[in-house]
Motif scaffolding. Sequence first.
Motif, PDB file in Angstrom:
ATOM      1  N   ASP A  22      59.673 170.938   3.000  1.00 22.08           N
ATOM      2  CA  ASP A  22      61.033 171.447   3.227  1.00 22.08           C
ATOM      3  C   ASP A  22      62.051 170.315   3.308  1.00 22.08           C
ATOM      4  OD1 ASP A  22      60.399 174.160   3.108  1.00 22.08           O
ATOM      5  OD2 ASP A  22      60.012 174.289   5.266  1.00 22.08           O
ATOM      6  N   ALA A  23      61.689 169.218   3.952  1.00 20.04           N
ATOM      7  CA  ALA A  23      62.603 168.074   4.042  1.00 20.04           C
ATOM      8  C   ALA A  23      62.835 167.467   2.657  1.00 20.04           C
ATOM      9  CB  ALA A  23      62.047 167.020   4.997  1.00 20.04           C
ATOM     10  N   VAL A  24      61.756 167.296   1.880  1.00 17.47           N
ATOM     11  CA  VAL A  24      61.876 166.740   0.526  1.00 17.47           C
ATOM     12  C   VAL A  24      62.757 167.640  -0.337  1.00 17.47           C
ATOM     13  CG1 VAL A  24      60.596 166.157  -1.577  1.00 17.47           C
ATOM     14  CG2 VAL A  24      59.706 165.460   0.654  1.00 17.47           C
ATOM     15  N   ALA A  25      62.512 168.938  -0.288  1.00 22.60           N
ATOM     16  CA  ALA A  25      63.317 169.881  -1.076  1.00 22.60           C
ATOM     17  C   ALA A  25      64.782 169.848  -0.636  1.00 22.60           C
ATOM     18  CB  ALA A  25      62.745 171.290  -0.947  1.00 22.60           C
ATOM     19  N   ALA A  26      65.017 169.687   0.655  1.00 20.82           N
ATOM     20  CA  ALA A  26      66.397 169.671   1.154  1.00 20.82           C
ATOM     21  C   ALA A  26      67.153 168.443   0.656  1.00 20.82           C
ATOM     22  CB  ALA A  26      66.407 169.729   2.683  1.00 20.82           C
ATOM     23  N   TYR A  27      66.578 167.244   0.782  1.00 17.21           N
ATOM     24  CA  TYR A  27      67.370 166.089   0.354  1.00 17.21           C
ATOM     25  C   TYR A  27      67.446 165.959  -1.152  1.00 17.21           C
ATOM     26  CZ  TYR A  27      63.087 163.087   0.858  1.00 17.21           C
ATOM     27  OH  TYR A  27      61.828 162.532   0.805  1.00 17.21           O
ATOM     28  N   ARG A  35      73.718 162.930  -6.518  1.00 16.62           N
ATOM     29  CA  ARG A  35      74.835 162.214  -7.153  1.00 16.62           C
ATOM     30  C   ARG A  35      74.390 160.863  -7.699  1.00 16.62           C
ATOM     31  NH1 ARG A  35      79.914 160.046  -3.593  1.00 16.62           N
ATOM     32  NH2 ARG A  35      80.943 158.919  -5.268  1.00 16.62           N
ATOM     33  N   TRP A  36      73.458 160.205  -7.019  1.00 16.60           N
ATOM     34  CA  TRP A  36      73.032 158.851  -7.393  1.00 16.60           C
ATOM     35  C   TRP A  36      71.683 158.812  -8.099  1.00 16.60           C
ATOM     36  CZ3 TRP A  36      77.345 156.659  -7.069  1.00 16.60           C
ATOM     37  CH2 TRP A  36      78.186 156.830  -5.977  1.00 16.60           C
ATOM     38  N   SER A 105      67.890 161.365   3.463  1.00 15.16           N
ATOM     39  CA  SER A 105      68.669 162.581   3.648  1.00 15.16           C
ATOM     40  C   SER A 105      70.085 162.186   4.073  1.00 15.16           C
ATOM     41  CB  SER A 105      68.017 163.476   4.696  1.00 15.16           C
ATOM     42  OG  SER A 105      67.994 162.813   5.940  1.00 15.16           O
ATOM     43  N   PRO A 106      71.074 162.998   3.752  1.00 14.26           N
ATOM     44  CA  PRO A 106      72.456 162.646   4.109  1.00 14.26           C
ATOM     45  C   PRO A 106      72.650 162.338   5.594  1.00 14.26           C
ATOM     46  CG  PRO A 106      72.482 164.442   2.542  1.00 14.26           C
ATOM     47  CD  PRO A 106      71.030 164.227   2.944  1.00 14.26           C
ATOM     48  N   GLN A 107      71.987 163.071   6.480  1.00 10.65           N
ATOM     49  CA  GLN A 107      72.166 162.825   7.914  1.00 10.65           C
ATOM     50  C   GLN A 107      71.560 161.497   8.369  1.00 10.65           C
ATOM     51  OE1 GLN A 107      70.421 165.366   6.600  1.00 10.65           O
ATOM     52  NE2 GLN A 107      68.547 165.763   7.740  1.00 10.65           N
TER      53      GLN A 107
END
Length: 174
Positions: A22-27, A35-36, A105-107
């Motif tokens: 879930d974390a991998v899919a989220a980021y 974007r990068w 992840s963005p956070q």
Amino acid sequence: MTQPILETARLILRPFRVDDFDAVAAYWGDPAVARWTRGGQPISRSQAWLRLIEHPGHWALMHYGFWAVEEKSSGTMIGEVGFIDLKRDYDPAVNDVPEIGWVLSPQAQGKGYATEAAKACLPWGREHLGPIRVIAAVNADNRASIRVAEKCGFRECLRREYERGVAVFLDRVL
């Protein structure tokens, strides 16, 4: 080779687990991350699953790869870092050279975690890969990642068009 666990003051670099999905899919699905990377397009959950399971396979076949990055204070999986060979056709000057990379992840961004994690990988890389040349491939507009690479001793060696933009290639010998 059994994938080692590396630790820093704030992070644990460990093998990926199924429960990281879930974390991998989220980021990887977040536009701020995409974007990068990967041509600028967020990836689907099924593509994120393939991204997750490629890591143990890379370790099994190449004896190096990416670690899951876990924040010690919270136990949260916040990204990935390590060495990889994706057989990308960048440019003859940098093809077939192991690549170091990081995604958070963005956070987790803006806290120095990428530099901390990448610096933890470098001694391991020298010990296990030898004193070899390694590259970092970064979108030219991604100043934060260029700074991470520079803080880790990488210096620009090439610029060229790649995946809808200009890529900066930085290198160093481990």
